[in-house]
Design an enzyme around this catalytic site. Structure first.
Site, PDB file in Angstrom:
ATOM      1  N   ARG A 159      -6.508   7.607   2.729  1.00 50.51           N
ATOM      2  CA  ARG A 159      -5.342   8.301   2.808  1.00 50.51           C
ATOM      3  C   ARG A 159      -5.280   9.419   1.755  1.00 50.51           C
ATOM      4  O   ARG A 159      -4.526  10.460   1.896  1.00 50.51           O
ATOM      5  CB  ARG A 159      -4.128   7.523   2.556  1.00 50.51           C
ATOM      6  CG  ARG A 159      -3.658   6.324   3.801  1.00 50.51           C
ATOM      7  CD  ARG A 159      -2.601   5.654   3.632  1.00 50.51           C
ATOM      8  NE  ARG A 159      -3.354   4.531   2.599  1.00 50.51           N
ATOM      9  CZ  ARG A 159      -3.021   4.058   1.453  1.00 50.51           C
ATOM     10  NH1 ARG A 159      -1.733   4.456   1.084  1.00 50.51           N
ATOM     11  NH2 ARG A 159      -3.536   3.063   0.900  1.00 50.51           N
ATOM     12  N   ARG A 161       7.086   9.552  -2.034  1.00 51.77           N
ATOM     13  CA  ARG A 161       6.496   8.401  -1.704  1.00 51.77           C
ATOM     14  C   ARG A 161       6.697   7.988  -0.424  1.00 51.77           C
ATOM     15  O   ARG A 161       7.703   8.063   0.105  1.00 51.77           O
ATOM     16  CB  ARG A 161       6.568   7.496  -2.788  1.00 51.77           C
ATOM     17  CG  ARG A 161       7.846   6.875  -2.748  1.00 51.77           C
ATOM     18  CD  ARG A 161       7.499   5.304  -2.445  1.00 51.77           C
ATOM     19  NE  ARG A 161       7.254   4.576  -3.476  1.00 51.77           N
ATOM     20  CZ  ARG A 161       6.271   3.737  -3.899  1.00 51.77           C
ATOM     21  NH1 ARG A 161       5.284   3.715  -2.974  1.00 51.77           N
ATOM     22  NH2 ARG A 161       6.477   3.249  -5.175  1.00 51.77           N
ATOM     23  N   LEU A 202       0.896  -1.214  -0.068  1.00 54.69           N
ATOM     24  CA  LEU A 202       0.019  -0.144  -0.051  1.00 54.69           C
ATOM     25  C   LEU A 202       0.877   0.990  -0.071  1.00 54.69           C
ATOM     26  O   LEU A 202       2.054   1.305   0.669  1.00 54.69           O
ATOM     27  CB  LEU A 202      -0.781   0.176   1.346  1.00 54.69           C
ATOM     28  CG  LEU A 202      -1.937  -1.073   1.464  1.00 54.69           C
ATOM     29  CD1 LEU A 202      -2.396  -0.831   2.755  1.00 54.69           C
ATOM     30  CD2 LEU A 202      -2.967  -1.027   0.526  1.00 54.69           C
ATOM     31  N   CYS A 203       0.544   2.232  -0.736  1.00 56.19           N
ATOM     32  CA  CYS A 203       1.614   3.247  -0.835  1.00 56.19           C
ATOM     33  C   CYS A 203       0.693   4.651  -0.967  1.00 56.19           C
ATOM     34  O   CYS A 203      -0.288   4.809  -1.312  1.00 56.19           O
ATOM     35  CB  CYS A 203       2.491   3.227  -1.920  1.00 56.19           C
ATOM     36  SG  CYS A 203       3.479   1.789  -1.849  1.00 56.19           S
ATOM     37  N   THR A 204       1.467   5.823  -0.900  1.00 55.12           N
ATOM     38  CA  THR A 204       1.103   7.107  -1.448  1.00 55.12           C
ATOM     39  C   THR A 204       2.100   7.579  -1.991  1.00 55.12           C
ATOM     40  O   THR A 204       3.232   7.997  -1.723  1.00 55.12           O
ATOM     41  CB  THR A 204       0.757   7.899   0.027  1.00 55.12           C
ATOM     42  OG1 THR A 204      -0.165   7.359   0.789  1.00 55.12           O
ATOM     43  CG2 THR A 204      -0.012   9.364  -0.442  1.00 55.12           C
TER      44      THR A 204
END
Ligand SMILES: *[C@@H]1O[C@H](CO)[C@@H](O)[C@H](O)[C@H]1NC(C)=O
Ligand SMILES: *[C@@H]1O[C@H](CO)[C@@H](O)[C@H](O)[C@H]1NC(C)=O
Ligand SMILES: *[C@@H]1O[C@H](CO)[C@@H](O)[C@H](O)[C@H]1NC(C)=O
Ligand SMILES: *[C@@H]1O[C@H](CO)[C@@H](O)[C@H](O)[C@H]1NC(C)=O
Ligand SMILES: *[C@@H]1O[C@H](CO)[C@@H](O)[C@H](O)[C@H]1NC(C)=O
Ligand SMILES: *[C@@H]1O[C@H](CO)[C@@H](O)[C@H](O)[C@H]1NC(C)=O
Ligand SMILES: *[C@@H]1O[C@H](CO)[C@@H](O)[C@H](O)[C@H]1NC(C)=O
Length: 390
Positions: A328, A154, A137-139
């Site tokens: 998020r 990131r 999972l990432c932003t």
């Protein structure tokens, strides 16, 4: 082990019942990283692309072999929890060496070289390379300042459902990954071709910079259509798609402009859906490419003439609402909106990525890139309680 999984489910339940209990005001003045949310720097390695693929990773794999072993043992234990008979795990193990041999050059050779240097069974290194993408999972954020300068940042969030450590109040895999994060400088003729921060032992790329030209990150896209069918097709002999992070690596290594990179990321057939977040070196060159296996579903571009000065991606299509228990995106947009375009900078993006729940218990690291100066910085992260489990 079972207790650990039950504890993880309990944590999940609490998060579902309490809607966004972990949000906080947008952080300020977090950069340069210090304090409780910062847990260290990462080591640098040069990867010499002039060497045969089998030799490129030798030094790094040898130095990181203990950390790699600890992580793989843990992943195997978890697999035994879900499949107690062990039959599936055994079947997988026996097939994995073969699977490794079906991977394209130079990745197949590089993985062999890593297994040799780390003194690990080849199947284990293959599973690590194939497995990693599935639980990420990432932003990712690309933002443009008032002068047209581009910033790309990131958070790498990994370890979901792979065991909760009650004593430390943390995801076990997330903890075990931190010592594996490395900063890589890929060189030809002693000159940098691209730079990346990545997990030792993994030959695909999820973040990287081609200095002066472009920056790229990849986020996991969960999708029922497509899903992992492509991986099964690969196993059964239909091998016309790219493994996602191999494509990212190939683009970083061999594409020579933003446009070329964008074209490859948009049009290459993949084994599974993905988001590619790409930025170039001039105003307007930033995009989130939403991919199915076969097609580009959406390209969200920066556009200063319409006031779009940032694009961002977590793990949801931008035209859909995120899962209520894993939003998020809204907090990240709120913080970017508060920052305002005139304040965009490396520290400003670090502040956004330090705000809970964008920073959460799965966050392994934060990477910050600035293309014109060719800068990439990666910091290991902690999320002290109270903190969202993801
Ligand atoms: C838990 O935290 C302690 C101290 O921070 C650390 O030494 C230990 O390795 C951690 N355990 C795990 C499983 O990460
Ligand atoms: C790279 O540098 C090393 C020493 O710094 C030198 O021995 C080597 O020949 C160089 N390689 C190339 C391809 O220029
Ligand atoms: C990049 O291109 C070179 C030359 O065509 C090729 O040998 C190499 O395997 C490519 N690298 C990747 C990662 O695809
Ligand atoms: C920006 O990238 C292009 C290729 O996409 C390159 O031709 C150009 O020189 C780069 N500009 C700068 C200022 O580095
Ligand atoms: C930016 O917006 C303008 C006006 O809507 C549009 O004409 C242009 O194509 C857009 N540029 C990009 C790169 O999407
Ligand atoms: C942020 O600003 C954009 C553009 O003005 C707006 O569409 C969006 O709703 C705002 N989001 C939040 C969470 O404030
Ligand atoms: C952003 O910039 C504006 C004007 O330059 C300034 O007034 C404001 O305090 C800045 N905000 C932040 C969060 O840095």
């Amino acid at each position: 082990m079972r207790a650990v999984v039950v504890a993880a489910l309990a944590v999940a339940l609490v998060a579902v019942l309490a809607k966004d209990p972990y949000g906080e005001d947008c952080r300020i003045q977090q950069y340069p990283p210090t304090g409780a949310t910062f847990s260290g720097n990462i080591p640098n390695y040069i990867i010499n692309l002039d060497l045969p693929p089998r030799e490129r990773w030798a030094q790094m794999a040898n130095e990181k072999k203990n950390e790699l072993k600890v992580l793989i043992e843990h992943i195997k234990k978890i697999m035994f929890v879900f499949f107690p008979s062990g039959k599936l795990v055994q079947l997988l193990e026996s097939k994995l060496v073969w699977l490794g041999s079906t991977l394209p050059y130079p990745f197949n050779e590089e993985i062999k070289g890593i297994a040799e240097a780390a003194d690990a069974p080849l199947g284990d290194i293959v599973v690590f390379n194939v497995f990693y993408e599935i639980f990420t999972l990432c932003t990712s954020i690309v933002a443009e300042d008032k002068t047209g300068k581009l910033y790309h940042a990131r958070n790498l969030d990994f370890g979901l459902f792979l065991g909760w450590d009650i004593k430390n109040s943390s995801w076990i895999v997330t903890q075990k990954l931190k010592p594996l994060m490395v900063s890589l400088d890929f060189q030809k003729n002693n000159k940098t071709v691209f730079r990346s921060s990545n997990l030792a032992g993994y030959v695909g790329m999820v973040s990287g910079i081609k200095p002066g030209l472009f920056t790229l990150t990849m986020n996991e896209r969960f999708s029922i259509d497509g899903g992992y069918i492509g991986v099964f097709e690969w196993i059964f002999g239909k091998r016309d798609g790219w493994w996602m992070s191999f494509l990212t690596r190939s683009v970083l290594e061999n594409s020579t402009s933003y446009e070329e990179a964008k074209d490859r990321l948009t049009n290459t057939r993949l084994l599974a859906p993905a988001y590619f977040i790409l930025a170039g070196n001039q105003s307007g060159q930033g995009s989130v490419i939403t991919r199915s296996r076969t097609a580009s579903l959406d390209i969200w571009n920066l556009n200063s003439s319409t006031g779009v000065w940032y694009v961002l991606e977590t793990n949801y299509d931008r035209w859909k609402v995120p899962l209520i228990v894993d939003d998020r995106r809204t907090p990240a947009m709120k913080c970017l909106n508060q920052t305002m375009q005139q304040n965009v900078s490396t520290p400003a993006l670090y502040n956004v990525l330090s705000t809970k729940p964008i920073l959460n218990k799965l966050t392994v690291s934060t990477t910050l890139m600035e293309v014109s100066e060719g800068r990439i910085e990666t910091y290991l992260r902690n999320c002290p309680d109270p903190c969202s489990p993801w």
